[in-house]
Design an enzyme around this catalytic site. Structure first.
Site, PDB file in Angstrom:
ATOM      1  N   GLU A 136       0.836  -1.196   0.000  1.00 11.42           N
ATOM      2  CA  GLU A 136       0.000   0.000   0.000  1.00 11.42           C
ATOM      3  C   GLU A 136       0.875   1.253   0.000  1.00 11.42           C
ATOM      4  OE1 GLU A 136      -3.728   1.778   2.547  1.00 11.42           O
ATOM      5  OE2 GLU A 136      -1.846   1.399   3.586  1.00 11.42           O
TER       6      GLU A 136
ATOM      7  N   ARG B   8      -6.751  12.682  11.367  1.00 12.37           N
ATOM      8  CA  ARG B   8      -8.004  13.310  11.801  1.00 12.37           C
ATOM      9  C   ARG B   8      -8.988  12.293  12.358  1.00 12.37           C
ATOM     10  NH1 ARG B   8     -12.332  12.075   8.753  1.00 12.37           N
ATOM     11  NH2 ARG B   8     -11.865  11.130   6.732  1.00 12.37           N
TER      12      ARG B   8
ATOM     13  N   TRP C 184      -8.242  -1.986   0.168  1.00 15.93           N
ATOM     14  CA  TRP C 184      -9.081  -0.893  -0.340  1.00 15.93           C
ATOM     15  C   TRP C 184     -10.285  -1.410  -1.139  1.00 15.93           C
ATOM     16  CZ3 TRP C 184      -8.954   4.411   0.310  1.00 15.93           C
ATOM     17  CH2 TRP C 184      -7.857   4.927   1.005  1.00 15.93           C
TER      18      TRP C 184
ATOM     19  N   ASP D  24      -9.398   4.691  13.190  1.00 15.11           N
ATOM     20  CA  ASP D  24     -10.006   3.404  13.532  1.00 15.11           C
ATOM     21  C   ASP D  24      -8.934   2.613  14.277  1.00 15.11           C
ATOM     22  OD1 ASP D  24     -10.860   0.761  13.569  1.00 15.11           O
ATOM     23  OD2 ASP D  24     -11.442   0.709  11.455  1.00 15.11           O
TER      24      ASP D  24
ATOM     25  N   TYR E 222      -4.765   9.527  -1.354  1.00 14.12           N
ATOM     26  CA  TYR E 222      -3.415   9.837  -0.876  1.00 14.12           C
ATOM     27  C   TYR E 222      -2.348  10.009  -1.955  1.00 14.12           C
ATOM     28  CZ  TYR E 222      -5.483   8.486   3.569  1.00 14.12           C
ATOM     29  OH  TYR E 222      -6.294   8.415   4.670  1.00 14.12           O
TER      30      TYR E 222
END
Length: 319
Positions: free
Chosen positions: A62, A221, A84, A224, A148
């Site tokens: 990733e 921000r 994803w 999880d 990203y």
């Protein structure tokens, strides 16, 4: 017990003990605190959790995907990386072209209903196979929008120029290491309301050079804590190692600052199981000494040594 891993376990305990019960975008519900920080000394080992097995190959592929500026899951699927998939699959099953069985709330339903889970697995398998084999389908339904990699490598300006933030920061670290501007941001207010599959959770990171060591601080921000944060810790630690390697520096600290740090209500039992386990010694990281640029990195250039862990703990992902 590793001090590095203990920082994560202490955060889990804090959220369970003091977290506020909140609703959220996914409808799952969370226990949440606002404003937390963990520090990881990268000299003491690579911070991949040992109280549950975390798949390092998924993290590495990733990160390579981010570094390349890619935003399509085809590369990930070709590397057997499925982290994803759910966001792309959601777009597919909610499109006008999809004619298969109803996949509404597939994440939770697949856990509660075995018959539905079999349907879901079949649909997901078909979707993945088509993404890999059909470039046109992948272009339409494998694309996650300006997430990203796009922001790191190809930030679009108001004058339609582009900024390669990551390349610029690496050059700054080499030429002006004491600068306080070694920053890469993925939070682009113009792109957030557009076609992003998921607005950036790990929104901004900054590098710091002192005593020949490279440190990194991430502002996240939304965190999880059970599923995502272990990946985020290892991913940014790996990024720090790779950039330090290119710049001829040692690694220092990874500092992880969290905004809304939450445990989903359907992850509580899994967290408690993890907290009942003793942590193990951390692994070490080895980077191919022949690698000259982070932009040329391949999975084969990265070796994780002596990783031992307790078994993985499964949990549903909130989409």
């Amino acid at each position: 017990m590793s001090k590095n891993e203990q920082a994560y376990l202490d955060l889990c305990k804090q959220i369970l003990d003091k977290g506020t019960k909140k609703d959220d975008r996914t409808g799952t519900g969370t226990y949440s605190i606002f404003g937390a920080q963990m520090r990881f000394n990268l000299q003491e080992g690579f911070p991949l959790l040992t109280t549950k097995k975390v798949n390092f190959k998924l993290i590495a592929t990733e990160l390579i995907w981010f570094i390349r500026g890619d935003t399509n899951i085809q590369y990930l699927l070709k590397n057997n990386n499925n982290i994803w998939n759910e966001w792309a699959f959601k777009r597919w099953v909610e499109s006008d072209e999809y004619t298969g069985p109803d996949m509404t709330d597939f994440g939770n339903r697949s856990l509660a209903d075995e018959a539905f889970n079999q349907l879901y697995q079949a649909e997901m398998k078909s979707f993945k196979e088509r993404i890999i084999a059909d470039d046109e389908f992948a272009k339409k339904y494998g694309e996650l929008g300006p997430v990203y990699g796009k922001q790191w490598r190809d930030w679009r300006t108001s004058t339609n120029e582009t900024i390669d933030q990551l390349k610029n920061v690496i050059e700054q670290i080499k030429t002006n290491p004491d600068s306080r501007r070694h920053i890469v941001t993925a939070w682009n207010p113009e792109d957030v309301p557009k076609n992003m599959a998921l607005p950036p959770c790990h929104a901004l990171y900054q590098f710091y050079v002192a005593d020949g060591k490279l440190s990194c601080q991430l502002y996240q921000r939304s965190a999880d804590v059970f599923l995502g944060v272990p990946f985020n810790i290892a991913s940014y630690a790996l990024l720090t190692h790779l950039i330090a390697h290119e710049c001829g520096l040692e690694v220092g600290e990874f500092v992880h600052t969290l905004g809304d740090a939450h445990i989903y209500s359907n992850h509580v039992e899994q967290i408690k199981e993890q907290l009942s386990r003793e942590s193990l010694p951390l692994p070490s990281l080895e980077i191919n000494p022949e690698l000259k640029s982070v932009f040329d990195v391949e999975l084969s250039d990265i070796t994780l040594n002596n990783y031992q862990s307790h078994p993985a703990i499964k949990a549903p992902i909130a989409v």
